[in-house]
Enzyme design. Sequence first.
Site, PDB file in Angstrom:
ATOM      1  N   SER A 112       0.847  -1.185   0.000  1.00 27.77           N
ATOM      2  CA  SER A 112       0.000   0.000   0.000  1.00 27.77           C
ATOM      3  C   SER A 112       0.882   1.234   0.000  1.00 27.77           C
ATOM      4  O   SER A 112       1.831   1.324   0.792  1.00 27.77           O
ATOM      5  CB  SER A 112      -0.920   0.010   1.223  1.00 27.77           C
ATOM      6  OG  SER A 112      -1.747   1.153   1.232  1.00 27.77           O
ATOM      7  N   HIS A 171       2.220  12.194  -0.544  1.00 22.58           N
ATOM      8  CA  HIS A 171       1.783  13.585  -0.467  1.00 22.58           C
ATOM      9  C   HIS A 171       3.007  14.456  -0.744  1.00 22.58           C
ATOM     10  O   HIS A 171       4.031  14.341  -0.061  1.00 22.58           O
ATOM     11  CB  HIS A 171       1.207  13.901   0.913  1.00 22.58           C
ATOM     12  CG  HIS A 171      -0.034  13.139   1.232  1.00 22.58           C
ATOM     13  ND1 HIS A 171      -1.241  13.417   0.626  1.00 22.58           N
ATOM     14  CD2 HIS A 171      -0.260  12.096   2.085  1.00 22.58           C
ATOM     15  CE1 HIS A 171      -2.168  12.591   1.095  1.00 22.58           C
ATOM     16  NE2 HIS A 171      -1.601  11.776   1.972  1.00 22.58           N
ATOM     17  N   HIS A 203      -2.026   7.379  -4.938  1.00 17.91           N
ATOM     18  CA  HIS A 203      -2.289   6.189  -4.123  1.00 17.91           C
ATOM     19  C   HIS A 203      -2.197   4.965  -5.027  1.00 17.91           C
ATOM     20  O   HIS A 203      -2.619   4.995  -6.186  1.00 17.91           O
ATOM     21  CB  HIS A 203      -3.698   6.265  -3.516  1.00 17.91           C
ATOM     22  CG  HIS A 203      -4.267   4.921  -3.163  1.00 17.91           C
ATOM     23  ND1 HIS A 203      -5.163   4.258  -3.985  1.00 17.91           N
ATOM     24  CD2 HIS A 203      -4.055   4.113  -2.108  1.00 17.91           C
ATOM     25  CE1 HIS A 203      -5.481   3.098  -3.432  1.00 17.91           C
ATOM     26  NE2 HIS A 203      -4.826   2.979  -2.299  1.00 17.91           N
ATOM     27  N   ASN A 225      -2.303   0.448  -4.436  1.00 16.63           N
ATOM     28  CA  ASN A 225      -2.156  -0.755  -3.621  1.00 16.63           C
ATOM     29  C   ASN A 225      -2.537  -1.972  -4.435  1.00 16.63           C
ATOM     30  O   ASN A 225      -3.355  -1.889  -5.362  1.00 16.63           O
ATOM     31  CB  ASN A 225      -2.991  -0.675  -2.332  1.00 16.63           C
ATOM     32  CG  ASN A 225      -4.442  -1.059  -2.555  1.00 16.63           C
ATOM     33  OD1 ASN A 225      -4.811  -2.230  -2.492  1.00 16.63           O
ATOM     34  ND2 ASN A 225      -5.287  -0.075  -2.839  1.00 16.63           N
ATOM     35  N   THR A 226      -1.897  -3.093  -4.126  1.00 18.62           N
ATOM     36  CA  THR A 226      -2.314  -4.385  -4.647  1.00 18.62           C
ATOM     37  C   THR A 226      -2.235  -5.382  -3.508  1.00 18.62           C
ATOM     38  O   THR A 226      -1.415  -5.243  -2.597  1.00 18.62           O
ATOM     39  CB  THR A 226      -1.460  -4.857  -5.841  1.00 18.62           C
ATOM     40  OG1 THR A 226      -0.077  -4.838  -5.483  1.00 18.62           O
ATOM     41  CG2 THR A 226      -1.674  -3.974  -7.053  1.00 18.62           C
ATOM     42  N   ARG A 227      -3.077  -6.395  -3.561  1.00 18.90           N
ATOM     43  CA  ARG A 227      -3.183  -7.316  -2.435  1.00 18.90           C
ATOM     44  C   ARG A 227      -3.648  -8.696  -2.910  1.00 18.90           C
ATOM     45  O   ARG A 227      -4.291  -8.824  -3.959  1.00 18.90           O
ATOM     46  CB  ARG A 227      -4.159  -6.767  -1.392  1.00 18.90           C
ATOM     47  CG  ARG A 227      -5.547  -6.495  -1.955  1.00 18.90           C
ATOM     48  CD  ARG A 227      -6.409  -5.651  -1.025  1.00 18.90           C
ATOM     49  NE  ARG A 227      -7.692  -5.339  -1.645  1.00 18.90           N
ATOM     50  CZ  ARG A 227      -7.906  -4.296  -2.425  1.00 18.90           C
ATOM     51  NH1 ARG A 227      -6.913  -3.465  -2.700  1.00 18.90           N
ATOM     52  NH2 ARG A 227      -9.100  -4.084  -2.955  1.00 18.90           N
ATOM     53  N   ASN A 268      -1.257  -2.775  12.314  1.00 16.44           N
ATOM     54  CA  ASN A 268      -0.530  -1.684  12.949  1.00 16.44           C
ATOM     55  C   ASN A 268      -1.207  -0.352  12.617  1.00 16.44           C
ATOM     56  O   ASN A 268      -1.318   0.019  11.451  1.00 16.44           O
ATOM     57  CB  ASN A 268       0.918  -1.688  12.458  1.00 16.44           C
ATOM     58  CG  ASN A 268       1.739  -0.586  13.080  1.00 16.44           C
ATOM     59  OD1 ASN A 268       1.723   0.539  12.590  1.00 16.44           O
ATOM     60  ND2 ASN A 268       2.461  -0.906  14.134  1.00 16.44           N
TER      61      ASN A 268
END
Length: 297
Positions: free
Chosen positions: A112, A116, A126, A128-130, A282
């Site tokens: 992820s 900025h 932004h 992300n890959t999952r 976290n």
Amino acid sequence: MNDLAERRVRASAWFRDLRDRICAEFERLEDEAAGDERYGPGAPGRFVYTDWDRPDPSGEPGGGGTMGLMKGRLFEKVGVNISVVEGVFEPEFARSIPGAADDPRFFAAGISLVAHMKNPHVPAVHMNTRYLATTTDWFGGGADLNPPLPRAEDTADWLSAWQDCCDRHGPDHYERFKAWCDEYFYIPHRKRARGVGGIFYDRLGLGEGGAGQSEDWAGNFAFTRDVGETFLAAYPPLVRRNMARDWSAEDRAAQLRYRGLYAEFNLVYDRGTQFGLKTGGNVDAILMSLPPLAAWE
């Protein structure tokens, strides 16, 4: 090693490799801004990596991850996180996850990224890959561009890169995943999009009820890898194109107001934020997406 275990190893290794290459490129961009008085004094930024462990509610080890954070001169704040977690979903949450209602065990790995930028003319971004596995498994992810001060040329080049990526893997990928991005990154209470778009996909590999794809794990993994490669090819040129532009106090004020919208979306609507918090991830890593400064009128 069985097929499922091999899938977990391959996906986790890919996310780690992609993290390393993205962070190296972002540090090169920091070096290129060295000496530019627009960004003030000081050495170029470097990533600081913090490992974390996740205790599973079952009492068993739950995996963990690494938060990579850089607060530099060009990158005012950028986080590139990877995680590899497993355990048992809480019963209420399990009912909302494919394949987990009767067996709440899960595995999840991913990357992820949120950047900025100091210069309001350089778009925030932004990506992300999952990969997730319960009694079934699937991929998800995407990328979207978030310029406080949009430029038509940047938007056109960004979307063209994603169309090329999608067209390599399916004739209808771009049309569907761009529309999904536009729908997902919309802020209902503001009645506006968060940014200028990109692609978004989820549950790729589940067939009907997911992204409408066949259960082709190798093909879906290849597409997910291509998403990472496309990000690396598409975003740095936009940074280099805009990083030498001067900005005014009014530009900075517009950037801070835009960041308020970004924060609202991530705290209220973002599924990744919700997933991380509900699975005991976290908190600092989950909320690294929030901008360092923002403003509301």
